[in-house]
Every structure is written in structure tokens, then in C-alpha cells.
Design an enzyme around this catalytic site. Structure first.
Site, mmCIF file in Angstrom:
data_model
loop_
_atom_site.group_PDB
_atom_site.id
_atom_site.type_symbol
_atom_site.label_atom_id
_atom_site.label_comp_id
_atom_site.label_asym_id
_atom_site.label_seq_id
_atom_site.Cartn_x
_atom_site.Cartn_y
_atom_site.Cartn_z
ATOM 1 N N ARG A 45 -2.391 -6.311 -8.494
ATOM 2 C CA ARG A 45 -1.324 -7.303 -8.270
ATOM 3 C C ARG A 45 -1.360 -8.408 -9.314
ATOM 4 O O ARG A 45 -0.350 -8.867 -9.768
ATOM 5 C CB ARG A 45 -1.470 -7.927 -6.877
ATOM 6 C CG ARG A 45 -1.029 -7.009 -5.775
ATOM 7 C CD ARG A 45 -1.562 -7.434 -4.460
ATOM 8 N NE ARG A 45 -3.013 -7.296 -4.461
ATOM 9 C CZ ARG A 45 -3.776 -7.443 -3.410
ATOM 10 N NH1 ARG A 45 -3.239 -7.794 -2.264
ATOM 11 N NH2 ARG A 45 -5.076 -7.287 -3.482
ATOM 12 N N LYS A 79 -18.015 -6.691 7.490
ATOM 13 C CA LYS A 79 -16.802 -7.445 7.141
ATOM 14 C C LYS A 79 -15.917 -7.533 8.382
ATOM 15 O O LYS A 79 -15.566 -6.491 8.959
ATOM 16 C CB LYS A 79 -16.077 -6.705 6.000
ATOM 17 C CG LYS A 79 -15.066 -7.569 5.269
ATOM 18 C CD LYS A 79 -14.527 -6.836 4.054
ATOM 19 C CE LYS A 79 -13.201 -7.399 3.600
ATOM 20 N NZ LYS A 79 -12.597 -6.636 2.516
ATOM 21 N N SER A 103 -3.098 -7.989 2.757
ATOM 22 C CA SER A 103 -3.367 -7.861 4.193
ATOM 23 C C SER A 103 -3.668 -9.229 4.801
ATOM 24 O O SER A 103 -3.226 -9.538 5.907
ATOM 25 C CB SER A 103 -4.539 -6.910 4.426
ATOM 26 O OG SER A 103 -4.206 -5.624 3.949
ATOM 27 N N HIS A 133 0.845 -1.213 0.000
ATOM 28 C CA HIS A 133 0.000 0.000 0.000
ATOM 29 C C HIS A 133 0.874 1.255 0.000
ATOM 30 O O HIS A 133 0.603 2.220 -0.716
ATOM 31 C CB HIS A 133 -0.897 0.031 1.250
ATOM 32 C CG HIS A 133 -1.952 -1.034 1.302
ATOM 33 N ND1 HIS A 133 -2.156 -1.836 2.408
ATOM 34 C CD2 HIS A 133 -2.879 -1.434 0.376
ATOM 35 C CE1 HIS A 133 -3.169 -2.660 2.177
ATOM 36 N NE2 HIS A 133 -3.612 -2.449 0.948
HETATM 37 P P1 ADP Z 1 -9.857 -3.667 -0.582
HETATM 38 O O1 ADP Z 1 -10.553 -4.559 0.418
HETATM 39 O O2 ADP Z 1 -10.636 -2.440 -0.924
HETATM 40 O O3 ADP Z 1 -9.313 -4.372 -1.800
HETATM 41 P P2 ADP Z 1 -7.117 -3.545 0.388
HETATM 42 O O4 ADP Z 1 -6.655 -2.849 1.615
HETATM 43 O O5 ADP Z 1 -6.963 -5.011 0.329
HETATM 44 O O6 ADP Z 1 -8.626 -3.078 0.230
HETATM 45 O O7 ADP Z 1 -6.398 -2.920 -0.879
HETATM 46 C C1 ADP Z 1 -6.551 -1.579 -1.235
HETATM 47 C C2 ADP Z 1 -5.966 -1.379 -2.629
HETATM 48 O O8 ADP Z 1 -4.558 -1.601 -2.604
HETATM 49 C C3 ADP Z 1 -6.516 -2.351 -3.675
HETATM 50 O O9 ADP Z 1 -6.611 -1.677 -4.911
HETATM 51 C C4 ADP Z 1 -5.478 -3.430 -3.746
HETATM 52 O O10 ADP Z 1 -5.462 -4.080 -5.009
HETATM 53 C C5 ADP Z 1 -4.207 -2.608 -3.529
HETATM 54 N N1 ADP Z 1 -3.125 -3.418 -2.985
HETATM 55 C C6 ADP Z 1 -3.170 -4.225 -1.902
HETATM 56 N N2 ADP Z 1 -1.968 -4.803 -1.690
HETATM 57 C C7 ADP Z 1 -1.152 -4.342 -2.659
HETATM 58 C C8 ADP Z 1 0.219 -4.591 -3.019
HETATM 59 N N3 ADP Z 1 0.973 -5.457 -2.339
HETATM 60 N N4 ADP Z 1 0.724 -3.943 -4.068
HETATM 61 C C9 ADP Z 1 -0.051 -3.105 -4.798
HETATM 62 N N5 ADP Z 1 -1.345 -2.831 -4.537
HETATM 63 C C10 ADP Z 1 -1.891 -3.449 -3.484
#
Ligand code: ADP
Length: 162
Positions: free
Chosen positions: A91, A42, A129, A18
Site C-alpha cells: 500500500r 497477537k 484491517s 485483500h
Molecule cells: P499481515 O499481518 O500479514 O500484514 P494483513 O491481513 O494485514 O496481514 O495483510 C495481508 C497482506 O495483504 C499484506 O501483504 C498487506 O500488505 C496486504 N494488504 C492489506 N490490505 C491491503 C489493501 N487494502 N490493498 C492491498 N494489499 C493489502
């Protein structure tokens, strides 16, 4: 006028993946608002206040970033806050399917705001995450995958449980 974007997510927790997307987005936009999505149905490990606190500590020293949370639609938040784009990270092809539908849904609501996607850095393409939570729960050192304040937040949570 300053170019402002919203970067929404669950951030349960905020990872180095992130953080990498945020830093790269700041090269394109003047301001980025990290928006913690409030999702009552959730299950999450960290509550909204904990998420906001850990993100704020993780981005200390980086200019042009603000952290907020919202339970509404991100596109409505973006419109209300004069943003021009919503940022997401990609990703793998599996992310694409979901994001493609979200982007179409957003355009159905409003066409002023565009979605801008950044490809994950190869170093973090496997980082999610849920993987972080899984690794931590099995005693794996997650220090290289999350900002320091996030690692500390995990350790504090475990301490409180003991
Ligand atoms: P959500 O539940 O909305 O997908 P996340 O916190 O999992 O929330 O992810 C937020 C955003 O960051 C999403 O667009 C996700 O694809 C992106 N993201 C998560 N992990 C990574 C990573 N390792 N590299 C690049 N983008 C990421």
C-alpha cells in the site's frame, strides 16, 4: 504443472483490498491458497475458524482459490504445498520496508519460492484491517470496504456481545 501461489495474512478481517489482490493474483497464477496466519501472541478480533469461514463466504464463485491456516512459516507451507510464489500487497512505502525484510528472510530459508507483490488499487490503498475495526467501533458504515459476509460477521459479533 499448475502455477500455485500462497497469499498469507492476518485477515482480521478480510477486506476488499485483500479481495482485489486475490483477484489480480488469479490472473497470474492458476491457484491461490489464502493462508490465515495463526498468531497466538497477537490479539485478534476474529478467531481462525471465523476468519476461514468469512473468507470462504467472501470468495464464493471465484475459481482456483482455497483457504487454509497455519502456525508455521509461510515459506515452509509454500514448499510443502508445491507453490512457486508468496503473494503480498503493497500500500505504501511503510509496507515496503517490512516486506523487503520478510522477502530477505524468506530467501535465507529457501530461494525456490519467490515473493510477488501487487500494488494496492488506489480505491483501497487506505484500507487496512485495523482501520476497518476502528471505523466499525465508532459506528461508521464499512459496507463499501469489506465483502458482505465480513460485514455480517461484525454485526453478529456485536449482537452476541449485547
Ligand atoms: P499481515 O499481518 O500479514 O500484514 P494483513 O491481513 O494485514 O496481514 O495483510 C495481508 C497482506 O495483504 C499484506 O501483504 C498487506 O500488505 C496486504 N494488504 C492489506 N490490505 C491491503 C489493501 N487494502 N490493498 C492491498 N494489499 C493489502
Amino acid at each position: 504443472m499448475k502455477k500455485r501461489a500462497v497469499y498469507p495474512g492476518s485477515f482480521d478481517p478480510f477486506t476488499n483490498g485483500h479481495l482485489d489482490i486475490l483477484k489480480r493474483a488469479l490472473k497470474v497464477f492458476d491457484e491461490v491458497i489464502i493462508l490465515v496466519a495463526v498468531q497466538p501472541d497477537k490479539a485478534s478480533l476474529f478467531n481462525n475458524d471465523e476468519k476461514v469461514a468469512m473468507i470462504e463466504q467472501s470468495i464464493k464463485g471465484i475459481e482456483g482459490v482455497k483457504v487454509d491456516f497455519s502456525s508455521g512459516l509461510t515459506i515452509d507451507y509454500a514448499l510443502k504445498n508445491d507453490a512457486i510464489a508468496i503473494i503480498r500487497g503493497l500500500r505504501a512505502a511503510t509496507d515496503f520496508e517490512y516486506e523487503f525484510r520478510m522477502a530477505a528472510g524468506n530467501r535465507y530459508v529457501d530461494t525456490q519460492i519467490d515473493m510477488v507483490f501487487f500494488m494496492a488499487d488506489a480505491k483501497y490503498s487506505f484500507v487496512s484491517s485495523s482501520l476497518i475495526k476502528e471505523l466499525y467501533s465508532h459506528g461508521v458504515d464499512i459496507s463499501a470496504l469489506v465483502p458482505k459476509p465480513v460485514k455480517q460477521a461484525f454485526d453478529e459479533k456485536i449482537k452476541k456481545r449485547d
